[in-house]
Structure formats: structure tokens, C-alpha cells
Design a protein around this motif. Structure first.
Motif, PDB file in Angstrom:
ATOM      1  N   LEU A  21      36.017  33.386  35.337  1.00  0.00           N
ATOM      2  CA  LEU A  21      36.723  33.677  36.588  1.00  0.00           C
ATOM      3  C   LEU A  21      35.793  33.484  37.783  1.00  0.00           C
ATOM      4  CD1 LEU A  21      39.298  34.630  38.003  1.00  0.00           C
ATOM      5  CD2 LEU A  21      38.510  36.990  37.676  1.00  0.00           C
ATOM      6  N   THR A  22      34.612  34.049  37.688  1.00  0.00           N
ATOM      7  CA  THR A  22      33.641  33.871  38.771  1.00  0.00           C
ATOM      8  C   THR A  22      33.369  32.395  39.001  1.00  0.00           C
ATOM      9  OG1 THR A  22      32.604  36.016  38.379  1.00  0.00           O
ATOM     10  CG2 THR A  22      31.258  34.354  39.472  1.00  0.00           C
ATOM     11  N   VAL A 167      40.250  39.807  44.326  1.00  0.00           N
ATOM     12  CA  VAL A 167      41.330  39.616  43.364  1.00  0.00           C
ATOM     13  C   VAL A 167      41.332  40.852  42.469  1.00  0.00           C
ATOM     14  CG1 VAL A 167      39.885  38.286  41.753  1.00  0.00           C
ATOM     15  CG2 VAL A 167      42.375  38.055  41.653  1.00  0.00           C
ATOM     16  N   HIS A 168      42.529  41.296  42.073  1.00  0.00           N
ATOM     17  CA  HIS A 168      42.667  42.569  41.368  1.00  0.00           C
ATOM     18  C   HIS A 168      43.420  42.399  40.054  1.00  0.00           C
ATOM     19  CE1 HIS A 168      41.237  44.849  44.869  1.00  0.00           C
ATOM     20  NE2 HIS A 168      41.753  43.831  45.524  1.00  0.00           N
ATOM     21  N   ASP A 176      47.711  35.134  37.979  1.00  0.00           N
ATOM     22  CA  ASP A 176      48.051  33.745  38.307  1.00  0.00           C
ATOM     23  C   ASP A 176      46.857  33.172  39.073  1.00  0.00           C
ATOM     24  OD1 ASP A 176      48.981  31.352  39.359  1.00  0.00           O
ATOM     25  OD2 ASP A 176      50.983  32.138  39.790  1.00  0.00           O
ATOM     26  N   LEU A 177      45.916  32.592  38.333  1.00  0.00           N
ATOM     27  CA  LEU A 177      44.672  32.137  38.933  1.00  0.00           C
ATOM     28  C   LEU A 177      44.908  31.072  39.997  1.00  0.00           C
ATOM     29  CD1 LEU A 177      41.630  32.269  39.164  1.00  0.00           C
ATOM     30  CD2 LEU A 177      41.468  30.661  37.237  1.00  0.00           C
ATOM     31  N   ASN A 178      45.815  30.149  39.756  1.00  0.00           N
ATOM     32  CA  ASN A 178      46.074  29.115  40.763  1.00  0.00           C
ATOM     33  C   ASN A 178      46.556  29.719  42.074  1.00  0.00           C
ATOM     34  OD1 ASN A 178      45.283  26.939  39.159  1.00  0.00           O
ATOM     35  ND2 ASN A 178      47.295  26.826  38.201  1.00  0.00           N
ATOM     36  N   VAL A 182      44.479  29.785  45.761  1.00  0.00           N
ATOM     37  CA  VAL A 182      45.072  29.377  47.043  1.00  0.00           C
ATOM     38  C   VAL A 182      44.788  30.454  48.096  1.00  0.00           C
ATOM     39  CG1 VAL A 182      47.245  28.958  48.271  1.00  0.00           C
ATOM     40  CG2 VAL A 182      46.807  27.845  46.066  1.00  0.00           C
ATOM     41  N   LYS A 183      44.974  31.733  47.736  1.00  0.00           N
ATOM     42  CA  LYS A 183      44.673  32.832  48.666  1.00  0.00           C
ATOM     43  C   LYS A 183      43.186  32.825  49.044  1.00  0.00           C
ATOM     44  CE  LYS A 183      48.089  36.112  46.847  1.00  0.00           C
ATOM     45  NZ  LYS A 183      48.227  37.403  46.149  1.00  0.00           N
TER      46      LYS A 183
END
Length: 193
Positions: A21-22, A167-168, A176-178, A182-183
């Protein structure tokens, strides 16, 4: 702001924190900055570093993007070690800011990196609803207030904050990683363009 240092402050744990994730955030940030004409240097704390090189990078950069997971309400322990080793060299602060001759000089104002900025990008397992909630785990603290030690570390050496991204619920199973990337890029755009 054309020179950016991206710091990967992740620490690997096989069962719960392998770093994918990082790395997704680091990759998106790198792509964003390259596309927008920034010069980039990287540090991956866990892969090792030379203290003097890190001091040089902080002096070189206009902005630091600090990407980290929150472990037990703070930075991973290797990050505290990184701060201790790189920030105690005396290159990023003259002193603690106070003066025997000038009582108006306040503690924490002796940083030499003034005019430079930083952005925190944080991954959390806790839900966003725990912040700014008097009944929540953080007793009404905002996200930035709950991460005050990291903010104050950067402030002590003279850096100024940009908007924090977080991100939480990363272990909940429905991330929803995509959508989150975007955020994240929207926050990068807001902070840097």
C-alpha cells in the motif's frame, strides 16, 4: 516548489504490513511529480540510508512528502530512529530557538529549513470517523492533532505543513485503492500545483 524528497517511512511486518500500500502511494506520487516537472529524490528508510546524505536531501528539497503507516498511534520505530539520527546533526536547526538576550525568541523557532514545506501522507486501519468526534477513540482530536509529534518534529527544524492526506480502514477488506489514489492525487494537485 520544484525539488521534492519522497520519504518511504514504512516498516515491514510479514503478517500485516508488507508495504504494498505504501509503495502504491510512492509510485503514484513519483509519477505525479515527474509529469509536473519536479526533480525527485527518494529515501526508503527501511532499506538503509547515510545520515549525511539524508541531511543533504533535506537541504536540497523544497518539499518533503512523508509517506508512512501509523503503528500504535505514531510513526514506525525505525522512523523515530531516522529522525534522531538525521535531525540531531545540527544541520537543520541552529538551536532550540530561545535566547538569553532576546526573550521574544520562543522554543522551537531555531529551525534552519524555513521556507520549505512538508506533506504527511498516512495510512490508517482506524476509520476516519474516529477523528473530530468527541466520542471517538481520539477524544475529539483531528487527524493532524492526533499526529502532533510528527508535525512538531518537522516544525522544530523549520518546515511548514501542507494539507495532510490519509486513507482509513485499510484492513476492513473493501478498500478501493484506485479511488483512494485519485483522492491522493487530488491532494497532491491542491498542495503542489
Amino acid at each position: 516548489m520544484k525539488k521534492i524528497l519522497i520519504v518511504n517511512a514504512h516498516q515491514y511486518y510479514d503478517a500485516v504490513a508488507k508495504g504494498e500500500l505504501t509503495q502504491s502511494y510512492i509510485n503514484r506520487a513519483t509519477k505525479f511529480f515527474l509529469e509536473n516537472g519536479f526533480e525527485i529524490k527518494h529515501t526508503d528508510i527501511e532499506n538503509g540510508y547515510e545520515v549525511e546524505d539524508e541531511c543533504d536531501k533535506f537541504e536540497w528539497a523544497d518539499v518533503i512528502l512523508f509517506q508512512y503507516p501509523v503503528y500504535w498511534m505514531g510513526v514506525p520505530w525505525i522512523v523515530k530512529k531516522y529522525f534522531d539520527e538525521t535531525f540531531t546533526q545540527g544541520r537543520h536547526y541552529l538551536n532550540d530557538g530561545r535566547s538569553r538576550d532576546d526573550k521574544s525568541k520562543r522554543y522551537g523557532s531555531g529551525g534552519l529549513l524555513k521556507g520549505k514545506k512538508y506533506m504527511l501522507s498516512i495510512t490508517y486501519n482506524c476509520p476516519k470517523s474516529e477523528f473530530n468526534n468527541k466520542d471517538g477513540f481520539f477524544d475529539g482530536l483531528s487527524l493532524d492533532e492526533a499526529n502532533i509529534a510528527t508535525h512538531k518534529t518537522f516544525q522544530f527544524v523549520g518546515l511548514e505543513p501542507l494539507k495532510t492526506y490519509s486513507v482509513h480502514d485499510i484492513f476492513k477488506g473493501d478498500l478501493d485503492l484506485n479511488k483512494e489514489l485519485v483522492k491522493f492525487e487530488d491532494t497532491l494537485r491542491e498542495n503542489f500545483l
